[in-house]
Design an enzyme around this catalytic site. Sequence first.
Site, mmCIF file in Angstrom:
data_model
loop_
_atom_site.group_PDB
_atom_site.id
_atom_site.type_symbol
_atom_site.label_atom_id
_atom_site.label_comp_id
_atom_site.label_asym_id
_atom_site.label_seq_id
_atom_site.Cartn_x
_atom_site.Cartn_y
_atom_site.Cartn_z
ATOM 1 N N ARG A 68 7.469 -1.707 40.423
ATOM 2 C CA ARG A 68 8.459 -2.627 39.610
ATOM 3 C C ARG A 68 9.613 -2.010 39.256
ATOM 4 N NH1 ARG A 68 9.454 1.024 36.814
ATOM 5 N NH2 ARG A 68 10.150 -0.340 35.242
ATOM 6 N N GLY A 69 10.562 -2.772 38.587
ATOM 7 C CA GLY A 69 12.014 -2.071 38.362
ATOM 8 C C GLY A 69 12.592 -2.977 39.552
ATOM 9 N N ALA A 70 14.072 -3.473 38.961
ATOM 10 C CA ALA A 70 14.692 -4.611 39.874
ATOM 11 C C ALA A 70 15.122 -3.903 41.249
ATOM 12 C CB ALA A 70 15.884 -4.998 39.011
ATOM 13 N N ARG A 97 8.468 -12.536 41.624
ATOM 14 C CA ARG A 97 8.943 -12.109 40.173
ATOM 15 C C ARG A 97 10.275 -12.926 40.127
ATOM 16 N NH1 ARG A 97 8.197 -6.589 37.472
ATOM 17 N NH2 ARG A 97 8.112 -7.877 35.890
ATOM 18 N N GLN A 103 5.963 0.681 29.732
ATOM 19 C CA GLN A 103 6.647 1.480 30.980
ATOM 20 C C GLN A 103 7.385 2.743 30.402
ATOM 21 O OE1 GLN A 103 6.702 -1.970 30.422
ATOM 22 N NE2 GLN A 103 7.163 -2.967 32.376
ATOM 23 N N ASP A 147 17.655 -6.172 34.646
ATOM 24 C CA ASP A 147 17.239 -7.233 35.879
ATOM 25 C C ASP A 147 18.045 -8.227 36.370
ATOM 26 O OD1 ASP A 147 14.765 -6.045 34.123
ATOM 27 O OD2 ASP A 147 14.154 -6.589 36.141
ATOM 28 N N ASN A 185 16.905 -8.022 30.233
ATOM 29 C CA ASN A 185 16.282 -6.556 30.676
ATOM 30 C C ASN A 185 14.856 -6.759 29.841
ATOM 31 O OD1 ASN A 185 15.949 -3.862 31.622
ATOM 32 N ND2 ASN A 185 16.216 -3.132 29.887
ATOM 33 N N LYS A 186 14.091 -5.691 29.794
ATOM 34 C CA LYS A 186 12.859 -5.956 29.466
ATOM 35 C C LYS A 186 12.828 -6.166 28.069
ATOM 36 C CE LYS A 186 9.825 -5.229 31.093
ATOM 37 N NZ LYS A 186 8.983 -6.274 31.716
HETATM 38 O O1 MRU Z 1 8.745 -5.587 34.305
HETATM 39 P P1 MRU Z 1 9.584 -4.490 34.812
HETATM 40 O O2 MRU Z 1 8.817 -2.992 34.745
HETATM 41 O O3 MRU Z 1 9.828 -4.563 36.188
HETATM 42 O O4 MRU Z 1 10.709 -4.244 34.049
HETATM 43 C C1 MRU Z 1 11.689 -3.037 34.634
HETATM 44 C C2 MRU Z 1 13.010 -3.393 33.487
HETATM 45 O O5 MRU Z 1 12.938 -4.205 32.791
HETATM 46 C C3 MRU Z 1 14.079 -2.165 33.997
HETATM 47 O O6 MRU Z 1 14.864 -1.961 32.988
HETATM 48 C C4 MRU Z 1 15.239 -3.134 35.219
HETATM 49 O O7 MRU Z 1 14.592 -3.665 36.167
HETATM 50 C C5 MRU Z 1 16.037 -2.086 35.427
HETATM 51 S S1 MRU Z 1 15.318 -0.961 36.590
HETATM 52 C C6 MRU Z 1 16.531 0.147 37.034
#
Ligand code: MRU
Length: 369
Positions: free
Chosen positions: A58-60, A95, A208, A249, A259-260
């Site tokens: 996970r993470g962009a 996603r 996370q 994201d 973002n999250k």
């Molecule tokens: O749902 P996730 O865990 O994929 O969400 C991740 C985030 O929101 C991060 O802050 C974002 O992807 C940036 S990662 C460098």
Amino acid sequence: MISRPSSPPDHAARSIWRSADAVAVEIIDQTRLPHEYAVVRLRTLDEAALAIRSMQVRGAPLIGVTAAYGVWLALQTDSGDAALEAAVTLLAAQRPTAVNLRWALECMAHRLRPLAPSARTAAAAALADQLAEADLATNAAIGRHGLSLIATIAARKPAGSVVNILTHCNAGRLACVGWGTATAPIYRAHAEGLAVHVWVDETRPRNQGAALTAWELGRVGVPHTLIADNAGGHLMQQGLVDLVIVGTDRVAANGDVANKIGTYLKALAAHDCGVPFHVAMPTSTFDPTVADGASIPIEQRDAGELLTMTGRTAAGHLATVQIAPPTTPGRNDAFDVTPARLVRSLITEHGIVPATRAALAGLPRPQDI
Ligand code: MRU
């Protein structure tokens, strides 16, 4: 899929790599951290898609690179035109919010379509490797630029003071191929001997922060403290937060930041308290095709993530428990949008820029492969 134990790498190490037998890709299963470090081998397109959907990765930036390797895995079975398009479509659908997923797939498709099918598989491996390398270089540059923000605050504080940084979710090395985006300036400052301390938001519902950011900061000895999601505003009022750095994201053309979920509330509190709120943004996360944050698709996830919690019992077993009445429904928006006006700056691989339409339009597009 198989998993095997391995030594946890440090913050500069990779979160994804090609297997030694050169036919698969290996990832760290992030659904098992912090309780277990397990490497999972992805051998097929469907396994790569599932790893993204289930948030083993996970993470962009990391889901973009995983998708690129997923194209390579698909082409090992069928490198024809229809198979290439089907792989791109399937992976992109896993996603919706992080634009890096679509961007990485567009890079792959753009370069692979003109090639003869017989040349595509080897090319896909090389292109995915290049995307992974570019992520490392990008994040290292974000670290160099972001360091100046931390160093400026450190210089203003009394000698011997610690710079307190609040972060949300995990925009760390686990969200990328390495270094992280929001964590790169922190790792850099720590390496240069600046005294930093990180307030880690737990980041309900998937935690996370608690599970991943705390784990990776702890691996390399960066001082940190876990806080409840609701504590950030209070700590800012107490003068205990010097700056906020989060990841993103997707950034819209006007500088609005997705973002999250929960990021917006931190930005509001930071604004009210005069705490600078910075967003680490690789240019692959900028989406000039969406005018503003209202046009960014927000992922809706299963309410079960909200209605339960998973952790390790005193006996050492992983257990999932229900935390609400069994008949209570839940709503689980995975991301929110922070308006550009609340963002002090965007930390990019090209430098620090304001979250404005003009500044974003002036940035180079991400390094093409
Ligand atoms: O749902 P996730 O865990 O994929 O969400 C991740 C985030 O929101 C991060 O802050 C974002 O992807 C940036 S990662 C460098």
